[in-house]
Design a protein around this motif. Structure first.
Motif, mmCIF file in Angstrom:
data_model
loop_
_atom_site.group_PDB
_atom_site.id
_atom_site.type_symbol
_atom_site.label_atom_id
_atom_site.label_comp_id
_atom_site.label_asym_id
_atom_site.label_seq_id
_atom_site.Cartn_x
_atom_site.Cartn_y
_atom_site.Cartn_z
ATOM 1 N N LEU A 189 53.648 35.067 39.169
ATOM 2 C CA LEU A 189 53.191 34.074 40.138
ATOM 3 C C LEU A 189 54.105 32.862 40.074
ATOM 4 O O LEU A 189 54.219 32.231 39.024
ATOM 5 N N LYS A 249 44.520 33.255 34.305
ATOM 6 C CA LYS A 249 44.913 33.842 33.019
ATOM 7 C C LYS A 249 43.706 34.417 32.286
ATOM 8 O O LYS A 249 43.828 35.413 31.559
ATOM 9 N N LEU A 296 45.937 38.653 43.437
ATOM 10 C CA LEU A 296 46.016 38.358 42.014
ATOM 11 C C LEU A 296 44.828 38.933 41.252
ATOM 12 O O LEU A 296 44.982 39.471 40.149
ATOM 13 N N ILE A 334 49.164 38.132 33.890
ATOM 14 C CA ILE A 334 49.829 37.323 34.911
ATOM 15 C C ILE A 334 50.788 36.347 34.230
ATOM 16 O O ILE A 334 50.417 35.660 33.288
#
Length: 245
Positions: free
Chosen positions: A85, A104, A76, A110
């Motif tokens: 995710l 974030k 990530l 994401i």
């Protein structure tokens, strides 16, 4: 999975992702443009494998899956592009929200879909405030899940309509309910409503007839001054403190 089935499942993509022997983290080579880079985190190995199978023929087959965020954080944090995710938030919702907020901040691209066991207004608000794009119950159908993922990857935020209704008029109902007015049996029925159980399931759980369940539900709505069972369940989910089994 034999060669023919593998070919059908990944039609048009670079290769099928292989699960390691523990069923935890699985990675694959670069996907083509029609696929969405997806990370799945859920501590239940059987649930992870089941969801991976359900998503196998969609654009959201997980490139990486693991039991915890710590196991996939490298994936990530190394990615600064759009990534999906799917995150289990059942056991530590507050902790999951903090992790989502951090992710974030590191990468605003994401898109996070959090999985929960029931809709709790306070938890839903916390999730969205942390940056989640959607919250879904783990019992959500495969078709509904994929549609939500489609919307999320179009940069949409998906609210459940019943949650939105509560946000539009948060005090109109919450100040009227009175749990003390409920009998022990009505409280038991209300706890089942929180879990989204149907009258049939409630009857089986409490060993009563469906007709009796309907009577109790009507009494609950009247005493709580709720418009429907969903509204009563959402309100009660933040007011009922269950006795440990």
């Amino acid at each position: 999975m034999d060669a023919e089935i593998r070919s059908d499942v990944v039609r048009g993509s670079a290769e099928i992702r292989q699960m390691d022997e523990k069923g935890d983290i699985a990675t694959g080579e670069k996907l083509d443009a029609c696929r969405t880079e997806t990370v799945l985190v859920d501590q239940n190995g059987l649930f992870r494998e089941g969801l991976k199978r359900l998503l196998a023929e969609t654009a959201y087959y997980p490139d990486v899956s693991a039991a915890s965020l710590d196991d996939v954080r490298f994936k990530l944090e190394a990615n600064d592009g759009a990534i999906l995710l799917i995150l289990d938030a059942v056991n530590d919702h507050a902790g999951s929200c903090e992790q989502v907020r951090f992710l974030k901040e590191q990468n605003p691209s994401i898109r996070v879909v959090m999985l929960v066991e029931r809709y709790d207004l306070k938890q839903m608000l916390a999730a969205f405030e942390a940056g989640a794009a959607a919250c879904l119950m783990k019992s959500t159908s495969h078709e509904a899940l994929v549609k939500v993922l489609d919307l999320v990857m179009l940069d949409e935020t998906v609210f459940i309509t019943t949650i939105l209704a509560q946000l539009h008029e948060p005090t109109a109902f919450s100040a009227q309910g009175n749990l003390r007015a409920l009998s022990a049996r009505e409280t038991a029925v209300l706890e089942c409503l929180i879990e989204g159980a149907s009258n049939k399931v409630i009857a089986r759980m409490l060993d009563i007839t469906e007709a009796t369940v309907k009577v109790h539900v009507k009494a609950i709505l009247r005493k709580l001054k709720a418009k429907n069972r969903t509204q009563a369940a959402i309100w009660a989910s933040t007011h009922i403190v269950k006795t440990p089994q």
